[in-house]
Design an enzyme around this catalytic site. Structure first.
Site, PDB file in Angstrom:
ATOM      1  N   ASP A 206       0.832  -1.206   0.000  1.00 17.93           N
ATOM      2  CA  ASP A 206       0.000   0.000   0.000  1.00 17.93           C
ATOM      3  C   ASP A 206       0.871   1.262   0.000  1.00 17.93           C
ATOM      4  O   ASP A 206       1.629   1.506   0.932  1.00 17.93           O
ATOM      5  CB  ASP A 206      -0.874  -0.071   1.265  1.00 17.93           C
ATOM      6  CG  ASP A 206      -1.750   1.152   1.487  1.00 17.93           C
ATOM      7  OD1 ASP A 206      -1.686   2.111   0.694  1.00 17.93           O
ATOM      8  OD2 ASP A 206      -2.509   1.129   2.473  1.00 17.93           O
ATOM      9  N   HIS A 379      -3.930   4.492   6.446  1.00 18.06           N
ATOM     10  CA  HIS A 379      -2.827   3.885   5.696  1.00 18.06           C
ATOM     11  C   HIS A 379      -1.484   4.082   6.392  1.00 18.06           C
ATOM     12  O   HIS A 379      -1.260   5.084   7.070  1.00 18.06           O
ATOM     13  CB  HIS A 379      -2.760   4.482   4.287  1.00 18.06           C
ATOM     14  CG  HIS A 379      -4.015   4.260   3.503  1.00 18.06           C
ATOM     15  ND1 HIS A 379      -4.224   3.153   2.717  1.00 18.06           N
ATOM     16  CD2 HIS A 379      -5.153   4.992   3.418  1.00 18.06           C
ATOM     17  CE1 HIS A 379      -5.424   3.211   2.175  1.00 18.06           C
ATOM     18  NE2 HIS A 379      -6.008   4.328   2.577  1.00 18.06           N
TER      19      HIS A 379
HETATM   20 ZN   LIG Z   1      -8.145   1.496  -0.710  1.00 17.26          ZN
HETATM   21 ZN   LIG Z   2      -9.307   0.822   2.341  1.00 15.49          ZN
END
Ligand SMILES: [Zn+2]
Ligand SMILES: [Zn+2]
EC number: 3.1.-.-
Length: 561
Positions: A206, A379
């Site tokens: 990510d 995130h």
């Molecule tokens: Zn996402």
């Molecule tokens: Zn997500």
């Protein structure tokens, strides 16, 4: 979107024993995540999400990944793995299932439950679902899948390890490393380490926050700001956040209980998702706290909290309607407090500030990310990503989930920890993992697919260009009647404009040149009306751009009499 590898062509045949990875969305943008893995002629898909349109895509409701590259291979798909329940990961699933309804869907309990309500809306009833948990292993054709718990801004998110004859792939999905999450379910770094010991050949990670230094703040750290709102407010409180952010809503519920307030959900997706989350035990709701939004009018304002959708300023959402005074039953009174417990997604700024201004104008006290710690990201920041690279020690890294700058920043972090092989791909770029080495093998055609009302893929980029021109420049119709016997203009041009204000008689100077251009085209042998229309369009277009610096849409009409 511009392509970083313009020289790439269609990839050759995948050598036996190789694994092919083709991102169809999510690389080069934040949204519509979808990655296809191919081994031994079979396909595995991870995620199938949507992207929300921006202002330069007027009239578009949603943007899907391009299924073109797999459309004639639908029967080769072994399964679709959904890492978590966010729209950018599950939202396009109904559209893929319209093409083949029995693709096995694999995901955690909450992910499949959130997807389920979406599938019902699309009347997809004959689906095949496999509910999985962290620690479980399940095999589809040549793909052995192992699921790993990850922490994110929605509960029950999973990373997936994919074992094939080509090696071990680990896909983080969306994740961060909050060490003290509300549900105690942390990103399972012990599993990451174990997989690292086994040898991760390709690590997809990510990239969203790769540019952000340090560590993402823990969700619990926003509690004091929420608490302060409850302590200081003696009227109604309206909280807006993502309809899937169960833990954010949990914190609001806890404060409401502590301050003796009742809570009502406002907005269809908020009502639906929180019902699902509490039915399944992901949201803990004490008895007699939730009331129906319509009952709020009977309660004193200091006993009320509304939890609403619309934190991104979406024009049709509950909060937008509250802010512009058009909501059915929620009306702001001076002194009410509105808490936007949400991010400011790039591209949404104008809409969000429009809502904030609307609320402030009605007398509300607005608390948001810009003036209090009421939001943390879902995130991993750079520090967390570095930890992951050091723990996993992958052979190859492929940054996913982000705009180009995010992918590059993420790859740079991997390199800093000693990873030698980083492959930067964007949507459509094909990466092959062969003999432990990942390399770009080519690219496939892969564009945007627009959903407009009920049509999918009918609206193209050229129509959007027309819509942009119409919205910015308006249109001009030019009607000319041609005497087909004499071969000259008999009457006109009649020029009418819409969408842009022109001075009276503004078009007079161009009328003679249009007549001349049409007469000349006929004299030079133009035989059909299309050629005459082109002559009109050219003449008017040149004139309007040089004298008025405008480029309206020009609609020439030639009538033969
Ligand atoms: Zn996402
Ligand atoms: Zn997500």
């Amino acid at each position: 979107m511009s392509h970083p590898h313009p020289e790439l062509t269609e990839p050759g045949k995948l050598p036996k024993g190789g694994l092919r990875v083709t991102p169809l969305g999510g690389l080069g943008e934040v949204g519509r995540n979808m990655t296809v893995f191919e081994y031994d002629g079979r396909l595995l898909i991870v995620d199938c999400g949507v992207l929300f349109p921006e202002e330069q895509q007027p009239g578009v409701d949603l943007i899907l990944p391009d299924f073109g590259p797999i459309r004639d291979r639908l029967d080769d798909i072994e399964a679709l793995v959904l890492t978590h329940g966010h729209e950018d990961h599950i939202g396009a699933t109904p559209y893929l299932l319209r093409e083949r309804q029995n693709i096995p869907l694999v995901g955690s309990e909450l992910t499949l439950a959130l997807l389920g309500s979406k599938l019902r809306e699309h009347r997809l009833r004959e689906t095949v679902q496999h509910k999985v948990r962290e620690g479980e292993t399940i095999t589809f054709g040549p793909f052995e899948l192992e699921f790993v718990a990850v922490n994110h801004s929605i509960p029950d998110a999973l990373a997936v390890a994919i074992r094939t004859g080509a090696g071990l792939v680990l896909h983080t999905g969306d994740f961060k490393m909050d060490q003290l999450p509300l549900d105690g379910r942390i990103t399972d770094l012990r599993a990451f380490a174990r997989l690292g010991e086994e040898g991760v050949d390709l690590f997809l990670t990510d990239s969203t926050n790769a540019e952000v230094p340090g560590f993402t703040t823990a969700e619990k750290k926003i509690a004091p700001a929420i608490e302060q709102v409850f302590r200081e407010s003696d009227q109604r409180i309206i909280v807006a956040c993502f309809a899937s952010h169960v833990h954010r809503v949990q914190q609001v519920l806890d404060s409401a209980v502590a301050h003796g307030r009742k809570v009502a959900y406002v907005g269809r997706s908020m009502v639906r998702n929180m019902q699902i989350a509490s039915d399944l035990g992901y949201l803990h709701v004490p008895e007699n706290v939730i009331v129906d939004a319509k009952e709020l009018a009977d309660l004193p304002p200091e006993k009320v909290v509304m939890v609403s959708t619309g934190s991104q300023g979406e024009p049709m959402s509950a909060l937008s309607r509250i802010a512009n005074g058009t909501h059915n039953f929620v009306h702001i009174e001076p002194g009410d407090t509105v808490l936007l417990a949400s991010s400011l997604i790039p591209g949404n700024e104008n809409s969000i500030y429009r809502v904030i201004n609307g609320l402030a104008r009605l007398g509300a006290n607005v608390v948001h990310k810009g003036n209090a710690l009421v939001h943390v990201s879902g995130h991993a920041s750079a520090g967390e990503l570095l930890y992951c690279y050091n723990i996993v020690r992958p052979r190859n890294v492929m940054p996913v989930h982000g705009e180009v700058r995010h992918l590059l920043a993420n790859g740079d972090l991997a390199r800093q920890t000693g990873v030698e092989s980083v492959v930067y791909a964007e949507d459509g770029v094909v990466v092959d993992l062969i003999d432990g080495k990942a390399e770009i093998a080519g690219k496939v055609e892969c564009g945007y697919v627009f959903v407009d009302g009920t049509t999918v893929g009918d609206v193209t980029e050229s129509e959007l260009k027309d819509r942009r021109i119409l919205s910015e420049e308006g249109f001009v119709s030019i009607v000319v009647v041609v005497d087909s016997v004499k071969g000259v203009v008999a009457s006109g041009p009649e020029i009418h404009a819409r969408g842009h204000v022109w001075p009276d008689n503004a078009f007079d100077p161009v009328k003679q040149p249009i007549i001349k251009a049409v007469n000349r085209a006929i004299a030079e042998g133009a035989t059909d009306t299309y050629q005459l229309q082109q002559a009109i369009r050219r003449t008017f277009g040149r004139w309007v751009s040089s004298t008025h610096r405008r480029r309206p849409m020009i609609v020439p009409v030639v009538i033969e009499a």
